[in-house]
Design a protein around this motif. Sequence first.
Motif, PDB file in Angstrom:
ATOM      1  N   ARG A   1       8.136   8.656   1.501  1.00  0.00           N
ATOM      2  CA  ARG A   1       7.198   7.596   1.439  1.00  0.00           C
ATOM      3  C   ARG A   1       6.322   7.887   0.207  1.00  0.00           C
ATOM      4  NH1 ARG A   1       5.715   4.081   5.955  1.00  0.00           N
ATOM      5  NH2 ARG A   1       3.783   3.143   5.752  1.00  0.00           N
TER       6      ARG A   1
ATOM      7  N   CYS B   1      11.091   0.473   4.158  1.00  0.00           N
ATOM      8  CA  CYS B   1       9.795   0.176   4.969  1.00  0.00           C
ATOM      9  C   CYS B   1       8.739   0.051   3.965  1.00  0.00           C
ATOM     10  CB  CYS B   1       9.474   1.094   5.911  1.00  0.00           C
ATOM     11  SG  CYS B   1       8.863   2.587   5.344  1.00  0.00           S
TER      12      CYS B   1
ATOM     13  N   TYR C   1       2.576   6.738  -1.212  1.00  0.00           N
ATOM     14  CA  TYR C   1       1.350   6.136  -0.943  1.00  0.00           C
ATOM     15  C   TYR C   1       0.577   5.543  -2.292  1.00  0.00           C
ATOM     16  CZ  TYR C   1       2.045   7.731   3.840  1.00  0.00           C
ATOM     17  OH  TYR C   1       2.544   7.881   5.047  1.00  0.00           O
TER      18      TYR C   1
ATOM     19  N   SER D   1      -0.168  -5.545   2.937  1.00  0.00           N
ATOM     20  CA  SER D   1      -1.277  -6.323   3.313  1.00  0.00           C
ATOM     21  C   SER D   1      -1.021  -7.777   3.006  1.00  0.00           C
ATOM     22  CB  SER D   1      -2.656  -6.120   2.265  1.00  0.00           C
ATOM     23  OG  SER D   1      -3.059  -4.751   2.620  1.00  0.00           O
TER      24      SER D   1
ATOM     25  N   ASN E   1       0.856  -1.200  -0.039  1.00  0.00           N
ATOM     26  CA  ASN E   1      -0.042   0.121  -0.018  1.00  0.00           C
ATOM     27  C   ASN E   1       0.976   1.364  -0.210  1.00  0.00           C
ATOM     28  OD1 ASN E   1      -2.511  -1.432   0.448  1.00  0.00           O
ATOM     29  ND2 ASN E   1      -1.526  -2.184   2.219  1.00  0.00           N
TER      30      ASN E   1
ATOM     31  N   ARG F   1      -6.506  -5.197   5.748  1.00  0.00           N
ATOM     32  CA  ARG F   1      -5.559  -5.276   6.996  1.00  0.00           C
ATOM     33  C   ARG F   1      -4.229  -4.974   6.457  1.00  0.00           C
ATOM     34  NH1 ARG F   1      -7.188 -10.029  10.674  1.00  0.00           N
ATOM     35  NH2 ARG F   1      -5.409  -9.119  11.858  1.00  0.00           N
ATOM     36  N   SER F   2      -3.511  -4.184   7.013  1.00  0.00           N
ATOM     37  CA  SER F   2      -2.068  -4.131   6.629  1.00  0.00           C
ATOM     38  C   SER F   2      -1.184  -3.766   7.821  1.00  0.00           C
ATOM     39  CB  SER F   2      -1.749  -3.262   5.446  1.00  0.00           C
ATOM     40  OG  SER F   2      -2.043  -1.696   5.993  1.00  0.00           O
ATOM     41  N   MET F   3       0.240  -3.789   7.841  1.00  0.00           N
ATOM     42  CA  MET F   3       1.110  -3.387   8.886  1.00  0.00           C
ATOM     43  C   MET F   3       2.425  -3.115   8.186  1.00  0.00           C
ATOM     44  SD  MET F   3       2.085  -7.045  10.687  1.00  0.00           S
ATOM     45  CE  MET F   3       3.508  -6.160  11.535  1.00  0.00           C
ATOM     46  N   ASP F   4       3.323  -2.252   8.703  1.00  0.00           N
ATOM     47  CA  ASP F   4       4.465  -1.848   8.287  1.00  0.00           C
ATOM     48  C   ASP F   4       5.429  -3.138   8.615  1.00  0.00           C
ATOM     49  OD1 ASP F   4       4.414   1.596   9.159  1.00  0.00           O
ATOM     50  OD2 ASP F   4       3.959   0.622   7.437  1.00  0.00           O
ATOM     51  N   TYR F   5       6.134  -3.112   7.697  1.00  0.00           N
ATOM     52  CA  TYR F   5       7.475  -4.182   7.760  1.00  0.00           C
ATOM     53  C   TYR F   5       8.872  -3.196   7.587  1.00  0.00           C
ATOM     54  CZ  TYR F   5       4.217  -7.996   7.789  1.00  0.00           C
ATOM     55  OH  TYR F   5       3.448  -8.918   7.910  1.00  0.00           O
ATOM     56  N   TRP F   6       9.955  -3.603   8.047  1.00  0.00           N
ATOM     57  CA  TRP F   6      11.122  -2.732   7.943  1.00  0.00           C
ATOM     58  C   TRP F   6      12.192  -3.852   7.607  1.00  0.00           C
ATOM     59  CZ3 TRP F   6      10.708   2.497   9.123  1.00  0.00           C
ATOM     60  CH2 TRP F   6       9.451   2.713   9.774  1.00  0.00           C
TER      61      TRP F   6
ATOM     62  N   ASP G   1       4.241  -0.625   4.017  1.00  0.00           N
ATOM     63  CA  ASP G   1       3.029  -1.031   4.188  1.00  0.00           C
ATOM     64  C   ASP G   1       2.224  -2.013   3.462  1.00  0.00           C
ATOM     65  OD1 ASP G   1      -0.424  -0.066   4.249  1.00  0.00           O
ATOM     66  OD2 ASP G   1       0.413  -0.742   6.253  1.00  0.00           O
TER      67      ASP G   1
END
Length: 123
Positions: free
Chosen positions: A51, A98, A53, A102, A32, A108-113, A100
């Motif tokens: 970043r 990083c 989007y 899904s 995302n 639903r999603s989350m940040d990964y690094w 974001d």
Amino acid sequence: QVHLVESGGGLVQAGGSLTLSCAASGTIVRINAMGWYRQTPGEQQRELVARFYITHNRTINHESVKGRFTISRDNAKNTWNLEMNNLKPEDTAIYICCADVSTETIYRSMDYWGQGTQVTVTP
């Protein structure tokens, strides 16, 4: 699980250029947003560099890098780059990619690094 791996850091003189790359792998339904943060020794906070989007087709850049750093991406390969031009000594930091992501559903999603890559700019 999603893994991000950076490459392209190094040592460069002020005024020079570097391109950082980040590759995402794993169970990815959709990315995302993707971007770069940086962190300097002694600082606990990571600073947003740029970043993008995807869902909004919008890029946010730190004021200090506007006109010098550019994000580009290859959505099909889940990779993105940070092209850094006219580097300054104050750009010296660990650069961390990083995303974001899904992984099961787009709702639903989350940040990964990533682990980070060192960029050092000498005067």
